[in-house]
Design a protein around this motif. Sequence first.
Motif, PDB file in Angstrom:
ATOM      1  N   LYS A 120       0.830  -1.204   0.000  1.00  0.00           N
ATOM      2  CA  LYS A 120       0.000   0.000   0.000  1.00  0.00           C
ATOM      3  C   LYS A 120       0.867   1.258   0.000  1.00  0.00           C
ATOM      4  N   LEU A 164       2.204   1.683  -3.420  1.00  0.00           N
ATOM      5  CA  LEU A 164       1.140   2.142  -4.323  1.00  0.00           C
ATOM      6  C   LEU A 164       0.882   3.634  -4.131  1.00  0.00           C
ATOM      7  N   ALA A 165       0.778   4.057  -2.880  1.00  0.00           N
ATOM      8  CA  ALA A 165       0.499   5.469  -2.609  1.00  0.00           C
ATOM      9  C   ALA A 165       1.636   6.340  -3.161  1.00  0.00           C
ATOM     10  N   PHE A 170       1.464   6.341  -7.028  1.00  0.00           N
ATOM     11  CA  PHE A 170       0.271   7.048  -7.513  1.00  0.00           C
ATOM     12  C   PHE A 170       0.477   8.560  -7.408  1.00  0.00           C
ATOM     13  N   GLN A 187      -1.546  11.034  -9.638  1.00  0.00           N
ATOM     14  CA  GLN A 187      -2.842  10.373  -9.428  1.00  0.00           C
ATOM     15  C   GLN A 187      -3.463   9.829 -10.704  1.00  0.00           C
ATOM     16  N   GLU A 188      -2.619   9.423 -11.623  1.00  0.00           N
ATOM     17  CA  GLU A 188      -3.097   8.650 -12.776  1.00  0.00           C
ATOM     18  C   GLU A 188      -2.537   7.238 -12.629  1.00  0.00           C
ATOM     19  N   LEU A 189      -3.213   6.275 -13.288  1.00  0.00           N
ATOM     20  CA  LEU A 189      -2.721   4.901 -13.217  1.00  0.00           C
ATOM     21  C   LEU A 189      -1.536   4.734 -14.171  1.00  0.00           C
ATOM     22  N   LEU A 212      -0.529  -0.407 -11.526  1.00  0.00           N
ATOM     23  CA  LEU A 212      -1.427  -1.529 -11.855  1.00  0.00           C
ATOM     24  C   LEU A 212      -0.831  -2.851 -11.375  1.00  0.00           C
ATOM     25  N   MET A 245      -1.255  -3.172  -7.634  1.00  0.00           N
ATOM     26  CA  MET A 245      -2.635  -3.513  -7.241  1.00  0.00           C
ATOM     27  C   MET A 245      -2.982  -4.959  -7.565  1.00  0.00           C
ATOM     28  N   MET A 251      -1.612  -6.832  -4.757  1.00  0.00           N
ATOM     29  CA  MET A 251      -2.410  -6.623  -3.538  1.00  0.00           C
ATOM     30  C   MET A 251      -3.715  -7.415  -3.598  1.00  0.00           C
TER      31      MET A 251
END
Lengths: 269, 206
Positions: A240, A243-244, A247, A252-254, A259, A262, A265
Motif C-alpha cells: 500500500k 502504491l500510494a 500514484f 494520481q493517474e494509473l 497496476l 494492485m 495486492m
Amino acid sequence: MEENIQAAEPLTVEEAISRLQQTEDLGQRYYAAWWLGKFQVKDQRALDALVLALDDELDRTNDGGYPLRRNAAKALGKVGDCTVVEPLVKCLACPDYYVRESAAQALESLGFPEAIAPLNRLLTGGVDAAVKCEGKPHLVEPYEAVIEALGTLKAHDAIPLIEPFLAHSVPKIQYAAARAMYQLSENPLYGEKLVTALQGDQLTLRRSAMMDLGACGYVQGAEAIAQAYAENSLKLIALKELLAHQFKLDQQELSPSSLKVMELMDSLL
Amino acid sequence: MSTLDLIQAVESADSASKLFQAVRNLASIQDVAAIPILVQVLGFNNPGASVAAVDGLIGIGEPAVTYLLTNLDDYNYGARAWMIRVFAGIGDPRSLDLLVDAAREDFSLSVRRAAAKGLGSIQWEKASPHEAKSAQQRVLESLFLVCDDGEWVVRYAAIASLQSLANINPDFQPKITAKFNQLLANDPELAIKARVKLALLARGNF
C-alpha cells in the motif's frame, strides 16, 4: 500491529487537555498525551499542553527516563505544526534515548527541513561512535529513527553521513541506511539491498526490510514483497505504501507500475 | 501414503513444525475424508498449520462448507476466523450470511478483509436465479457499508468486490459507479483512490 485491540477510554478534547495539564495523577497525564495523538486532536490548547509536557520533570522512570515526554513527542508528530519543530529539536538533546527517538520520528512525520541540521548532529562520529550504550538495550543514539527521518526529509547533504551506516553491524540500521539512500539518490542498488534482506532467515528482519521497501517507494521491489515469507497483512501494508508513493508520483493517474502493485495486492486479500 | 496414514501423521505430530508439515501433506490430497481433522486444526492456535488447513478446505470446496455449516457451534473465536477465510475462498452461497456479518462486524480487521473479498467471489450459479437476485442486492448494500470501514485494507477489499459485482449484475453499475466516484473524491488514502480508479477503468466508466 495488525489488530488494534486497545479499547481507548472515551474522553472529550477538553477532558484530555485538562488531564494533561494537571499534575496530581501521572497516569492520567500519560494517557491523555497518548490520546491526543491517537485521535489526532488539532487544537491549539492541546498543542500548547503537549509542548509544555516536553519539559516535564515529574514523571520519571527508575533509570531516569521521561515517559510523558516520550508520549508528548509522539503525539506532536501526529498533530503538530511548524511551531513545535523547535521544542522537538530541543528534545534531540534529552538525556532519555527514547525521548530522542520519539522526537526524531515526530520530526520525520512533520516534514520541516529545519530539523535536518540538528538530526545530522546525532550522526556525529559516524559508525565508529555508533556503539551500544553501556548497561542499556540500545545504542548511544537512535540511529534508525534519525537516518529514516533524514531520508524522508530529503536531506541530500546528509548522504556522506548516512552512507557508512550501510555497513553497520545492526541489520535494522543497515536497512534504515539503504532506505534513506534510496530516497535520497533513487539508485536501485539500495532498493535491491532491501530486496535481498527479504530473503533473510529472521522473520522480524524480513518484516523490517519489507516496511522499509514500502516506505522508500522502491516499486521494483513489489513482486519480492508479495513473494516474501511473511504474513499477508504486512505485505499488504508495505505494498500500500508503494502504491500510494507511485500514484502520487504519477500525479494520481494509473501507470503500469501502480497496476502491477494492485494486481499483487488483490491476490493477497 | 493413504489418507488414513496422513491423518494419523497429523494426530501424532508432537511439535509445531511437524504439525505444519503433516497438515500440509494432508491438505494437498484434497480428500473429503480429511475434512473433520482439517477443521479441528483450525482451533489449534498454530497459524502455519491453520493456513495449510484453510488451503486444503478451500481445495475441497462444497463438502467442506457443508461440514462447517453443520458444526458451527463447536468453534471458538480463533477457529471461526479461519472458517470465514475458508468460506471466503470457496464462495458457496450458503455461507453468504456469515460472510456478510463478518465483513461488517468482525472484531479482527483481517477477517473483515477476507470476508469482504469473499463477497466478490460468490459462486452465484449455485443459487437459484430468484435467490441470487435478492442475495446480490444484500451483498451490494453490505459492501457499500464496508466501504466506510475505518481500516483501509477492508475498504480496499470491498472495492475489489464491488468491481466484480458490477460485472456479475450490470443493473448495479450506476449505483456502484456513483459510490466509486464518491470514494475517489473523499477517501483519505491515496492507495484507495488508486484502486477505485482501477475499478472504474476496468468498467470503462471514465
